[in-house]
Design an enzyme around this catalytic site. Structure first.
Site, mmCIF file in Angstrom:
data_model
loop_
_atom_site.group_PDB
_atom_site.id
_atom_site.type_symbol
_atom_site.label_atom_id
_atom_site.label_comp_id
_atom_site.label_asym_id
_atom_site.label_seq_id
_atom_site.Cartn_x
_atom_site.Cartn_y
_atom_site.Cartn_z
ATOM 1 N N ASP A 1 26.727 -17.096 7.455
ATOM 2 C CA ASP A 1 26.793 -15.606 6.148
ATOM 3 C C ASP A 1 25.799 -16.640 4.878
ATOM 4 O O ASP A 1 24.959 -16.072 3.769
ATOM 5 C CB ASP A 1 27.218 -14.754 5.360
ATOM 6 N N GLN B 1 31.730 -9.470 8.803
ATOM 7 C CA GLN B 1 30.870 -7.636 8.417
ATOM 8 C C GLN B 1 31.222 -7.376 7.429
ATOM 9 O O GLN B 1 32.607 -6.888 7.009
ATOM 10 C CB GLN B 1 30.785 -6.731 9.650
ATOM 11 N N LYS C 1 23.991 -8.203 16.896
ATOM 12 C CA LYS C 1 24.060 -9.249 16.852
ATOM 13 C C LYS C 1 24.673 -9.733 18.832
ATOM 14 O O LYS C 1 24.141 -11.172 19.196
ATOM 15 C CB LYS C 1 25.243 -9.761 15.846
#
Ligand code: GUN
Length: 291
Positions: free
Chosen positions: A120, A97, A53
């Protein structure tokens, strides 16, 4: 019939090129999109994701902020970091995460992120906005699947779509997105009766169950489009939730693993970061990056 392969890797590369061009146009206005990624602990798979990422964020010209915290970090300390990132104007997107260590309350952590920076799309407000058709941040993996489906099929209106899996990260938001595109949606799961028969009705199958080679060729209607979200590490290496060998004989098209949905997820994370940056600067949403 031999199915067409939907090349997610190539599509994601094109998407990143478009995002980089838009980042360049923002730079002329003095704006640099910034993405903060927070990793708690040392889960090896998560470390790999976070590294790639960070690399791709920089490749498209965005600023990348990585925060690695030890596994024993207190939840309050993580919440304090999130508060700092919420207040930081250089940070347009925040990703924590998952999974988090067991001593943390995942929902409390996710809901501490400012919804407008929740790239997200997991914050409860974004979940509600998506479900009610309001402007939301949309979870990256389902957004990537939607882009591939639209690119391959054009309109999804009236198609029978079966989503296998009801997770908050993939199955449920995928169903919402398909519904929004006027597909007729069935969400199947581990307790669904006669899953093969349910799948045989589908023009579109999205498999997100986390079981290697689960979906079989004789579950698939000839010509159907099959999207494989699975990433299963097995003795045969990385395999999806779809039995590629048998499904390829029947389907019209399918996404391979690797090289299908996986690369789309990170590209859509960058797309969401760009969208969040545009919105926070009062600019219109970048074309083609939001549902
Ligand atoms: N872990 C596995 N997939 C994801 C994802 O899409 N977002 C976050 N934050 N964590 C994950």
């Amino acid at each position: 019939m031999t199915a067409q392969i939907i090349d997610g890797k190539a599509f994601a590369a094109i998407l990143r090129t478009r995002i980089a061009a838009e980042v360049g146009r923002m730079a002329e206005k003095g704006i640099t999109p910034g993405l903060a990624v927070v990793l708690v602990g040392e889960d090896p798979a998560s470390q790999v994701y976070v590294r790639s990422k960070g690399r791709m964020t920089k490749e498209v010209g965005m600023a990348s902020f990585e925060h690695k915290l030890p596994v024993e970090t207190a939840q309050d300390d993580l919440l304090a970091l999130i508060a700092t990132l919420n207040a930081d104007p250089a940070v347009n997107g925040i990703l924590v995460q998952l999974p988090l260590p067991d001593h943390m309350d995942e929902a409390a952590v996710i809901n501490a992120i400012t919804p407008e920076k929740d790239v997200d799309g997991f914050h409860i407000l974004n979940v509600g906005r998506l479900a009610t058709g309001q402007k939301a941040m949309v979870p990256c993996t389902p957004l990537g699947c939607l882009m591939l489906l639209r690119d391959h099929l054009g309109s999804l209106a009236g198609k029978n779509a079966v989503v296998i899996g009801r997770s908050n990260i993939v199955g449920k938001p995928m169903a919402q997105l398909l519904l929004r595109d006027s597909a007729t949606v069935t969400v199947a799961h581990s307790r669904t009766a006669d899953l093969p028969a349910v799948c045989r009705q589908a023009d579109i199958i999205v498999a997100a169950v986390g079981r290697a080679k689960f979906v079989q060729g004789d579950w698939v209607k000839p010509g159907a489009t099959v999207i494989d979200v699975g990433i299963n590490r097995t003795e045969d290496g990385l395999v999806g939730d779809v039995d590629q060998a048998s499904v390829a004989q029947v389907a019209g098209a399918f996404t391979p693993v690797p090289g299908g949905v996986g690369p789309m997820t990170i590209a859509c994370l960058l797309a969401n970061t760009l969208t969040a940056t545009a919105r926070s600067n009062g600019l219109p949403d970048p074309e083609g990056l939001t549902p």
